[in-house]
Design an enzyme around this catalytic site. Structure first.
Site, short mmCIF file in Angstrom:
data_model
loop_
_atom_site.label_atom_id
_atom_site.label_comp_id
_atom_site.label_asym_id
_atom_site.label_seq_id
_atom_site.Cartn_x
_atom_site.Cartn_y
_atom_site.Cartn_z
N GLY A 45 9.00 -42.00 -15.92
CA GLY A 45 8.58 -40.62 -16.14
C GLY A 45 9.74 -39.86 -16.76
N GLN A 50 14.62 -32.58 -19.36
CA GLN A 50 15.62 -33.64 -19.18
C GLN A 50 16.25 -34.08 -20.49
OE1 GLN A 50 12.83 -36.17 -16.57
NE2 GLN A 50 14.86 -36.67 -15.79
N CYS A 91 15.76 -40.52 -10.35
CA CYS A 91 15.56 -39.61 -11.48
C CYS A 91 16.58 -39.97 -12.56
CB CYS A 91 15.77 -38.17 -11.01
SG CYS A 91 15.53 -36.94 -12.31
N LEU A 92 16.12 -40.04 -13.80
CA LEU A 92 17.03 -40.39 -14.89
C LEU A 92 18.14 -39.36 -15.03
CD1 LEU A 92 14.53 -41.67 -17.63
CD2 LEU A 92 15.95 -43.01 -16.07
N HIS A 133 6.58 -35.37 -9.40
CA HIS A 133 8.01 -35.32 -9.70
C HIS A 133 8.24 -34.68 -11.08
CE1 HIS A 133 12.12 -37.45 -9.76
NE2 HIS A 133 11.98 -37.00 -10.99
N GLU A 134 7.43 -35.05 -12.07
CA GLU A 134 7.63 -34.52 -13.43
C GLU A 134 7.22 -33.04 -13.51
OE1 GLU A 134 9.45 -36.25 -15.18
OE2 GLU A 134 9.14 -38.09 -14.05
N HIS A 137 9.95 -30.91 -12.39
CA HIS A 137 10.98 -30.71 -13.42
C HIS A 137 10.67 -29.48 -14.28
CE1 HIS A 137 13.96 -33.89 -13.32
NE2 HIS A 137 13.05 -34.84 -13.24
ZN ZN Z 1 13.30 -36.78 -12.63
#
Ligand code: ZN
Length: 181
Positions: A45, A50, A91-92, A133-134, A137
């Site tokens: 994701g 991000q 998370c990236l 989660h996204e 963000h």
């Molecule tokens: Zn994330």
């Protein structure tokens, strides 16, 4: 061409993103580059903030290469199940650490296609978790905000230790100074 992924401490990760209002080639180009960036980083994701774009756009592919590949444009949560479940999240933008996060088990969202047509989607399990989660963000919320203060502090300590060699240590200091959501 991949995009640079912003990491913990970047202000853009803490800002609510703006609605997408143009459904043009530029948007499709950004989505293509986001998928490339996500796959290259082994993620499932990725939200536009991000990669330095403060717009309400996210992509998910759970599990990567599977049938559940979606582009979410201006997504919003219509309802969530009362039942919650714990599951491991990473998370990236917070590389190297993961933790168990408790969230509603399933979610119904309304979102737009790349052409701007609305549709509703129901998701549970990993996909439901990833979508929540996204969407977080897009509000400037990170999964670590959903941990208890103790678990969050422990995670940040681990993160700091892993990234001690780079600028991450100052990022963590900055994050600590932020007000709780
Ligand atoms: Zn994330």
């Amino acid at each position: 061409m991949t995009l640079r992924i912003e990491t913990l401490g970047a202000l853009i990760l803490r800002q609510p993103a703006a609605e997408v209002d143009r459904f043009d080639d530029e948007l499709r180009f950004l989505v293509d580059r986001m998928f490339e960036t996500m796959y290259r980083a082994d993620g499932q994701g990725l939200a536009a903030p991000q990669v330095g774009r403060s717009v309400r756009l996210a992509i998910v592919d759970v599990p990567p290469g599977g049938p559940d590949r979606h582009v979410l444009v201006n997504p919003r949560i219509l309802s969530t199940s009362e039942e919650t479940a714990g599951g491991i999240e990473g998370c990236l933008s917070i590389p190297g650490v993961r933790d168990v996060v408790r969230r509603p088990k399933s979610v119904v969202i309304e979102t737009l296609t790349l052409d701007g047509h609305p549709f509703q989607m129901w998701a549970d399990e990993e996909l439901g978790r990833c979508i929540q989660h996204e969407i977080d963000h897009l509000e400037g919320v990170l999964y670590i905000d959903r941990l208890s203060p103790l678990k969050r502090a422990m995670l940040l300590k681990r993160y700091q230790r892993i990234h001690a060699a780079d600028r991450a240590s100052t990022s963590v200091e900055r994050l600590r100074a932020e007000p709780k959501p």
